[in-house]
Design a protein around this motif. Structure first.
Motif, short mmCIF file in Angstrom:
data_model
loop_
_atom_site.label_atom_id
_atom_site.label_comp_id
_atom_site.label_asym_id
_atom_site.label_seq_id
_atom_site.Cartn_x
_atom_site.Cartn_y
_atom_site.Cartn_z
N ARG A 13 17.00 19.91 46.74
CA ARG A 13 16.58 21.29 46.98
C ARG A 13 15.29 21.28 47.81
O ARG A 13 14.56 20.29 47.80
CB ARG A 13 16.37 22.06 45.67
CG ARG A 13 17.67 22.25 44.89
CD ARG A 13 17.56 23.29 43.80
NE ARG A 13 18.85 23.44 43.11
CZ ARG A 13 19.82 24.23 43.52
NH1 ARG A 13 19.66 24.97 44.62
NH2 ARG A 13 20.96 24.31 42.86
N VAL A 53 22.23 23.16 54.90
CA VAL A 53 21.55 24.22 54.14
C VAL A 53 22.30 25.51 54.44
O VAL A 53 22.50 25.87 55.61
CB VAL A 53 20.08 24.36 54.54
CG1 VAL A 53 19.43 25.51 53.77
CG2 VAL A 53 19.33 23.06 54.30
N ARG A 54 22.77 26.19 53.39
CA ARG A 54 23.57 27.40 53.57
C ARG A 54 24.78 27.17 54.49
O ARG A 54 25.19 28.04 55.24
CB ARG A 54 22.72 28.55 54.10
CG ARG A 54 21.60 28.97 53.15
CD ARG A 54 20.98 30.29 53.57
NE ARG A 54 19.99 30.71 52.58
CZ ARG A 54 19.43 31.91 52.55
NH1 ARG A 54 19.77 32.81 53.46
NH2 ARG A 54 18.53 32.21 51.64
N ASP A 64 15.92 32.91 56.67
CA ASP A 64 15.94 33.34 55.27
C ASP A 64 15.90 32.17 54.29
O ASP A 64 15.90 32.39 53.07
CB ASP A 64 17.20 34.17 55.01
CG ASP A 64 17.19 35.50 55.77
OD1 ASP A 64 16.09 36.01 56.02
OD2 ASP A 64 18.28 36.00 56.12
N ALA A 65 15.92 30.93 54.80
CA ALA A 65 15.87 29.78 53.91
C ALA A 65 14.58 29.79 53.12
O ALA A 65 13.50 30.06 53.65
CB ALA A 65 15.99 28.49 54.72
N ARG A 66 14.67 29.52 51.84
CA ARG A 66 13.53 29.62 50.94
C ARG A 66 13.40 28.37 50.07
O ARG A 66 14.31 27.56 49.96
CB ARG A 66 13.69 30.84 50.02
CG ARG A 66 13.64 32.18 50.76
CD ARG A 66 12.24 32.47 51.27
NE ARG A 66 12.16 33.77 51.97
CZ ARG A 66 12.29 33.93 53.26
NH1 ARG A 66 12.55 32.88 54.04
NH2 ARG A 66 12.18 35.13 53.82
N GLU A 116 16.26 26.24 47.91
CA GLU A 116 17.57 26.19 48.55
C GLU A 116 18.23 24.82 48.31
O GLU A 116 17.58 23.78 48.36
CB GLU A 116 17.44 26.39 50.06
CG GLU A 116 17.00 27.77 50.48
CD GLU A 116 18.14 28.76 50.61
OE1 GLU A 116 19.29 28.41 50.28
OE2 GLU A 116 17.87 29.89 51.04
N ARG A 117 19.52 24.85 48.09
CA ARG A 117 20.29 23.63 47.92
C ARG A 117 20.42 22.92 49.27
O ARG A 117 20.74 23.53 50.28
CB ARG A 117 21.68 23.96 47.36
CG ARG A 117 22.57 22.75 47.05
CD ARG A 117 23.88 23.27 46.48
NE ARG A 117 24.84 22.23 46.19
CZ ARG A 117 24.92 21.55 45.05
NH1 ARG A 117 24.05 21.80 44.08
NH2 ARG A 117 25.85 20.62 44.86
#
Length: 239
Positions: free
Chosen positions: A118, A168-169, A193-195, A198-199
């Motif tokens: 993550r 990612v996403r 929007d990645a925070r 995040e996986r």
């Protein structure tokens, strides 16, 4: 392989020992060889090795030895030499659902493992900022970097620096700068929007994409088996 066992020419001497007083407590349960070149693109060695193995079985039989288990094939041999399966086979990398290359992959196999982490945090950095040890990476635009707590101590090879990608996403993100012992940095600039939290998928599927062992091996200039065996013990496992 020139590492264990007896050469074909040494068989008579070995069988003399086995029939003598020194070998009276040893029972021959199996006989094997191990293909050295079955995963090579232009393999001309394995057929000769198999012929030598059959000749050795004939020598054993002529001396009254008929071992119940005869085995030869590794993962690549399973694919390329189906006539050499004998009584047992020894899949190695195939157990992980992979092969030493796509050309010798067993059809229908699925990867038995994936590796995820993550994002530990996000850094906003200006164009021109240099990243990680050696400052070999200079950002050519204002960038958002995700900090991922995975490094070469976890089995994520430093040799992949500058080449590796993660998901990612469901989107591919470059690993930027040198991979360090405990941390890698990924470029998430194109995922605004990645925070944190995040996986991150380092090996395996996410969304419609996938990072496979062959890619990791190519980036690290190793064989896929080295990638799969190299995931360190400190990485948590889940069944």
């Amino acid at each position: 392989m020139s590492r264990l066992g007896a050469l074909p020419g040494q068989l008579p001497e070995f069988l003399d020992w086995l029939e003598g007083d020194d070998g009276q407590h040893v029972r021959l349960e199996g006989v094997m060889t191990h293909f050295a070149c079955a995963d090579e693109p232009d393999d001309v060695t394995s057929p000769r090795q198999l012929e030598s193995f059959r000749d050795s079985l004939a020598v054993l039989a002529s001396r009254g030895f008929h071992p119940p288990i005869r085995h030869v094939c590794n993962s690549a041999g399973l694919v390329r030499l189906p006539h050499a399966h004998f009584d047992m086979v020894r899949p190695g990398v195939a157990i992980y659902g992979a092969a030493s290359s796509r050309e010798v992959e067993l059809p229908g196999l699925k990867m038995a493992m994936s590796v995820h982490s993550r994002i530990l945090g996000i850094r906003e950095l200006p164009a021109g900022a240099r990243v990680s040890y050696g400052h070999r990476m200079e950002l050519n635009r204002p960038s958002r970097l995700g900090i991922v707590p995975v490094g070469y101590a976890d089995g994520y090879p430093r040799r992949m620096s500058g080449q590796a990608q993660v998901l990612v996403r469901g989107h591919r993100c470059r690993v930027v700068g040198n991979i360090t012992m405990d941390v890698s940095m990924i470029d998430v600039t194109d995922l605004p929007d990645a925070r944190e939290g995040e996986r991150v998928t380092l090996l395996g599927p996410q969304g419609r994409d996938r990072i496979d062992a062959y890619e990791l091996a190519r980036w690290a200039d190793v064989i896929p088996y080295e990638i799969l065996c190299g995931i360190s013990k400190r990485v948590p496992r889940r069944g």
